[in-house]
Motif scaffolding. Sequence first.
Motif, short mmCIF file in Angstrom:
data_model
loop_
_atom_site.label_atom_id
_atom_site.label_comp_id
_atom_site.label_asym_id
_atom_site.label_seq_id
_atom_site.Cartn_x
_atom_site.Cartn_y
_atom_site.Cartn_z
N PHE A 1 0.89 -1.24 -0.09
CA PHE A 1 0.08 -0.03 0.06
C PHE A 1 0.92 1.11 -0.05
N ASP A 2 0.44 2.31 -0.69
CA ASP A 2 1.04 3.66 -0.68
C ASP A 2 -0.04 4.68 -1.03
N VAL A 3 0.08 5.86 -0.46
CA VAL A 3 -0.85 6.92 -0.94
C VAL A 3 -0.46 7.47 -2.45
N GLU A 4 0.72 7.01 -2.88
CA GLU A 4 1.18 7.56 -4.36
C GLU A 4 0.88 6.39 -5.06
N PRO A 5 0.02 6.57 -6.20
CA PRO A 5 0.11 5.42 -7.37
C PRO A 5 1.62 5.17 -7.94
N ARG A 6 2.14 6.48 -8.00
CA ARG A 6 3.37 6.54 -8.95
C ARG A 6 4.40 5.79 -8.14
N VAL A 7 4.50 5.90 -6.84
CA VAL A 7 5.35 4.99 -5.82
C VAL A 7 5.36 3.35 -5.97
N LEU A 8 3.93 3.07 -6.23
CA LEU A 8 3.66 1.77 -6.10
C LEU A 8 4.05 1.03 -7.42
N GLU A 9 3.79 2.12 -8.69
CA GLU A 9 4.28 1.37 -9.77
C GLU A 9 5.86 1.53 -9.99
N ARG A 10 6.66 2.51 -9.29
CA ARG A 10 8.09 2.67 -9.17
C ARG A 10 8.66 1.20 -8.61
N ALA A 11 7.73 0.78 -7.45
CA ALA A 11 8.19 -0.30 -6.52
C ALA A 11 8.19 -1.45 -7.32
N VAL A 12 6.97 -1.82 -8.04
CA VAL A 12 6.84 -2.95 -8.75
C VAL A 12 7.82 -3.05 -10.03
N ALA A 13 8.20 -2.03 -10.48
CA ALA A 13 9.00 -2.20 -11.48
C ALA A 13 10.71 -2.29 -10.76
N GLY A 14 10.85 -1.82 -10.00
CA GLY A 14 12.05 -2.18 -9.17
C GLY A 14 12.14 -3.68 -8.77
N LEU A 15 11.02 -4.04 -8.36
CA LEU A 15 11.08 -5.31 -8.02
C LEU A 15 11.25 -6.34 -8.95
N THR A 16 10.44 -6.07 -10.19
CA THR A 16 10.54 -7.28 -11.22
C THR A 16 12.06 -7.12 -11.64
N ASP A 17 12.58 -5.78 -11.92
CA ASP A 17 13.83 -5.78 -12.30
C ASP A 17 14.81 -6.59 -11.41
N ARG A 18 14.71 -6.73 -10.24
CA ARG A 18 15.47 -7.42 -9.22
C ARG A 18 15.46 -8.99 -9.54
N LEU A 19 14.10 -9.33 -9.44
CA LEU A 19 13.75 -10.64 -9.70
C LEU A 19 14.33 -11.04 -11.15
N GLN A 20 14.17 -10.36 -12.21
CA GLN A 20 14.95 -10.50 -13.33
C GLN A 20 16.42 -10.82 -13.50
N ARG A 21 17.19 -10.02 -12.59
CA ARG A 21 18.59 -10.05 -12.42
C ARG A 21 18.75 -11.26 -11.61
N SER A 22 17.96 -11.78 -10.62
CA SER A 22 18.35 -12.82 -10.23
C SER A 22 18.19 -14.10 -10.94
N VAL A 23 17.07 -14.04 -11.79
CA VAL A 23 17.17 -15.28 -12.87
C VAL A 23 18.25 -15.37 -13.70
N GLU A 24 18.64 -14.11 -14.01
CA GLU A 24 19.76 -14.09 -15.03
C GLU A 24 20.99 -14.73 -14.51
N LYS A 25 21.10 -14.44 -13.06
CA LYS A 25 22.29 -14.90 -12.23
C LYS A 25 22.15 -16.52 -11.95
N GLY A 26 21.10 -16.81 -12.17
CA GLY A 26 20.66 -18.37 -11.84
C GLY A 26 20.31 -18.41 -10.48
N GLN A 27 19.97 -17.63 -9.72
CA GLN A 27 19.53 -17.80 -8.34
C GLN A 27 18.01 -18.08 -8.35
N ARG A 28 17.28 -17.88 -9.15
CA ARG A 28 15.99 -18.40 -9.10
C ARG A 28 15.67 -18.74 -10.54
N THR A 29 14.43 -19.67 -10.61
CA THR A 29 13.87 -19.88 -11.97
C THR A 29 13.06 -18.85 -12.60
N ALA A 30 12.79 -18.76 -13.75
CA ALA A 30 11.94 -17.88 -14.08
C ALA A 30 10.44 -18.09 -13.66
#
Length: 622
Positions: free
Chosen positions: A46-75
Amino acid sequence: MPVGGNSGWVHSANPVPAVVGVVGAGTMGAGIAQVAVTSGARVVLFDVEPRVLERAVAGLTDRLQRSVEKGQRTAEDAASCLERLSTTTELSDLAAAELVVEAVPEKLELKRRVFAQLEAICPPSAVLASNTSSLPISVLGAGLTHAERVVGMHFFNPAPVMRLVEVVAGEDTDPAVVERVREIVAAFGKQAIVCQDTPGFIVNRVARNFYGEALRIVGEGTADVSQVDELLQGAAGFRMGPFELMDLIGIDVNYDVTQSVYAAFHQEPRFRPHPLQARKVAAGQLGRKTGRGFYRYDGGVRVSNASPDRPVAGPSSAGQGAGTRATATASVDTPGVSVQAAQRWTAYPPVVVGDTPLANALRARIATVWNRPPADCGLAFAQPQPHWDETGKQWRAEEVEAFLRAHPSRVVMVSVAGDETAHRQILQAVERAVARDAVLLTSVAGPSTSRQAAWLTEPKRLRGFSIVLRADGTLPGTSLGEPLAEWFRPVQAIRAGGATEATLDAVDEACVSALAALGFAPRLLRDGPGGVALRILSMVLNEAQVVLHEGTATAADIDLGMRLGTNYPAGPVEWLNGIGPVSVWYALSALQRELGDARYQPSPGLTAAAWYRPTKTGGEEC
Ligand code: NAD
């Protein structure tokens, strides 16, 4: 199954809560959401700012993607993490959460409002946690009907990376809630430490004087910024010095925490902020993020090695630079000392007088370097030190004289702690017993070199030194590279040219050669009680004893917190035992006496650790 009703917080078979709510999707909230979702929980962010939520999800998606590339988790795993994450601007969407972690800005009234809203939305079985760094958990819970489920859950930044979480019990927090949160932290793959609700909790409080004392040392001109940083790393084994760390954290952020802890402790002198830090903040020199703090940066890279706006105060760099590890017969490559001079001094092994852990460690090192029987390397007093006992003092002085007459040496190292009168008598006994051309080296884990020199008939033959022992009571070793040792001239020995006189005299040469032969790179600093690295460390160790003594946390949790939360090379409680509580107590007592500042008063906890030991019957004795 979620935690149970108010009378008992039932642990579930799966310790990860099914649904975690996170309030605030900024730096910490986004990181905490990642921790929970990757542990298998459904997360409602939850956040009062929708933009902050979008940024948070984008950041999280990025970090998960990087961990897939590094072989730390599966897609597939990354995809299911994202499926478990939802965002909202409606707080009521958190109604199903078993655990809610609040991470809104550090403002008391804002956080209290959020908790009041959460209480109305979440059932009493939900745990309501705050990620606050400095606000009292008891105040966040005050006025709520179910304050027993309000708890501190202090993650460190970046939350997905840092292993530590401080779990803070407010006055009304149910101990079973603390236990449940501990279990959740473990299920998140993190390490929990538990503390009572005191300002700064454990880590931010014990760490305060890593910065505060360093600022004071620079402010008073004892050492400059880069010298302090170099010593904390090279002499004490910290990964970063206090100034480069403040630049990294943000001097303003660090200053805010300092001010908040100082205010919360009602102007306790130990936590007093320093004007040097206030000036940096006022000037907008906030560290790496502004390109200038205690150092200058260009594109995030440090470009200046020394503080740009602070002159190097105190002595010159005589005797500085890496000396090559020496044996009794090898040359000593220490600037300012010729090979011949070094050989002249290191041909004769030093002897050590004193009963501190440092004295013991030096005796052991001398025995190894010069291949001598330990009993010939120095005098360890046969009795525990009766520091108030006049007979004991007299007896000790006689023992010192007898030993040194039987083991003549041109370099005598003294490391005594506890009682200043006994210390004076021992140093005077050393002077009486040695040859006229012998050099005396004394530890400044206690009075300054100048104060000790004033006890002698020939003060110019005395030099001070400071070495920081490791937590196991041994000298810093070869595996860390060549460790640094500090050395000091008493003011009585400073010749025309003042404190910056660079030429080494024979006594300087003896001091530098002995330290180099013992395996250290010597650094000359302006004289003062406690030296530099040990002084800063002593303030940190003292605070850990306060925390321990008042029952805020256990020794194990304090040590774990400082190692994991701030990367200290050792926990402050175990480190105190390695250095010796009496030595730390003595250094702080000397600082208090010579600098006249109540901030150095040894705490009751440190005093107890130094002087009182539990008896078999459970009482205390010295
Ligand atoms: P931040 O400013 O990055 O994030 C705060 C978020 O809260 C913002 O996204 C903001 O939009 C949102 N917010 C503001 N009002 C809100 C409201 N009424 N309801 C919901 N969301 C609201 O701050 P941060 O650095 O993530 O810090 C959050 C908390 O974590 C603070 O209490 C801070 O002391 C603590 N903390 C921070 C760090 C750190 O290094 N940043 C470390 C440990 C703890």
